[in-house]
Design a protein around this motif. Structure first.
Motif, PDB file in Angstrom:
ATOM      1  N   VAL A 134      12.807 110.118 139.591  1.00 27.92           N
ATOM      2  CA  VAL A 134      12.838 108.916 140.425  1.00 27.92           C
ATOM      3  C   VAL A 134      12.852 109.299 141.903  1.00 27.92           C
ATOM      4  N   PHE A 135      13.706 110.230 142.291  1.00 26.91           N
ATOM      5  CA  PHE A 135      13.793 110.633 143.698  1.00 26.91           C
ATOM      6  C   PHE A 135      12.477 111.237 144.183  1.00 26.91           C
ATOM      7  N   ARG A 136      11.809 111.983 143.320  1.00 26.01           N
ATOM      8  CA  ARG A 136      10.531 112.588 143.714  1.00 26.01           C
ATOM      9  C   ARG A 136       9.424 111.542 143.787  1.00 26.01           C
ATOM     10  N   SER A 137       9.338 110.692 142.771  1.00 24.48           N
ATOM     11  CA  SER A 137       8.217 109.748 142.729  1.00 24.48           C
ATOM     12  C   SER A 137       8.395 108.598 143.713  1.00 24.48           C
ATOM     13  N   TYR A 138       9.604 108.075 143.866  1.00 23.85           N
ATOM     14  CA  TYR A 138       9.805 106.929 144.750  1.00 23.85           C
ATOM     15  C   TYR A 138       9.920 107.351 146.221  1.00 23.85           C
ATOM     16  N   PHE A 139      10.770 108.331 146.499  1.00 21.09           N
ATOM     17  CA  PHE A 139      10.999 108.742 147.887  1.00 21.09           C
ATOM     18  C   PHE A 139      10.056 109.845 148.349  1.00 21.09           C
ATOM     19  N   GLU A 171      13.231 120.495 145.260  1.00 18.07           N
ATOM     20  CA  GLU A 171      14.522 121.076 145.654  1.00 18.07           C
ATOM     21  C   GLU A 171      15.463 120.011 146.219  1.00 18.07           C
ATOM     22  N   GLU A 172      14.945 119.125 147.067  1.00 20.01           N
ATOM     23  CA  GLU A 172      15.774 118.066 147.656  1.00 20.01           C
ATOM     24  C   GLU A 172      16.170 117.045 146.598  1.00 20.01           C
ATOM     25  N   ALA A 173      15.254 116.680 145.725  1.00 17.02           N
ATOM     26  CA  ALA A 173      15.560 115.736 144.656  1.00 17.02           C
ATOM     27  C   ALA A 173      16.639 116.305 143.737  1.00 17.02           C
ATOM     28  N   THR A 178      24.127 109.859 149.173  1.00 15.02           N
ATOM     29  CA  THR A 178      23.339 109.074 150.108  1.00 15.02           C
ATOM     30  C   THR A 178      21.925 109.614 150.052  1.00 15.02           C
ATOM     31  N   VAL A 179      20.983 108.784 149.638  1.00 16.80           N
ATOM     32  CA  VAL A 179      19.622 109.261 149.426  1.00 16.80           C
ATOM     33  C   VAL A 179      18.635 108.781 150.486  1.00 16.80           C
ATOM     34  N   ALA A 180      19.048 107.826 151.323  1.00 16.91           N
ATOM     35  CA  ALA A 180      18.169 107.345 152.392  1.00 16.91           C
ATOM     36  C   ALA A 180      19.014 106.623 153.433  1.00 16.91           C
TER      37      ALA A 180
END
Length: 87
Positions: A31-36, A41-43, A57-59
């Motif tokens: 989700v973190f890779r595809s959406y953001f 590595e960050e995801a 906190t993701v954004a």
């Protein structure tokens, strides 16, 4: 003299993703890779924060944008909330 008033109109807001007992770690990374668009590595780093600390906190940004992101996280089945960035 004017009273003390908080006039921070464009205070940054944050999107917090919370840990849950349902979603697998690799799904959260997806989700973190595809959406953001985060690199793997960050995801993974953010997912591990969610997993070990219960939240990450993701954004951050304007309130309306963070609310759209929260809605998207809900659609992916993740628990997310929006809060003022008082840091």
């Amino acid at each position: 003299m004017l009273p003390d008033v908080d006039v921070r109109f464009d205070v940054p807001w944050i999107l917090v993703v919370w840990n849950d007992p349902i979603n697998l770690m690799n799904y959260v990374v997806h989700v973190f890779r595809s959406y953001f668009g985060y690199p793997r590595e960050e995801a993974e780093r953010l997912m591990l924060l969610v997993h070990h600390e219960g939240r990450a906190t993701v954004a951050s940004g304007p309130r309306e944008e963070m609310e759209r992101h929260a809605q998207a996280m809900h659609e992916y089945g993740l628990q997310a909330t929006v809060a003022r960035d008082d840091a």
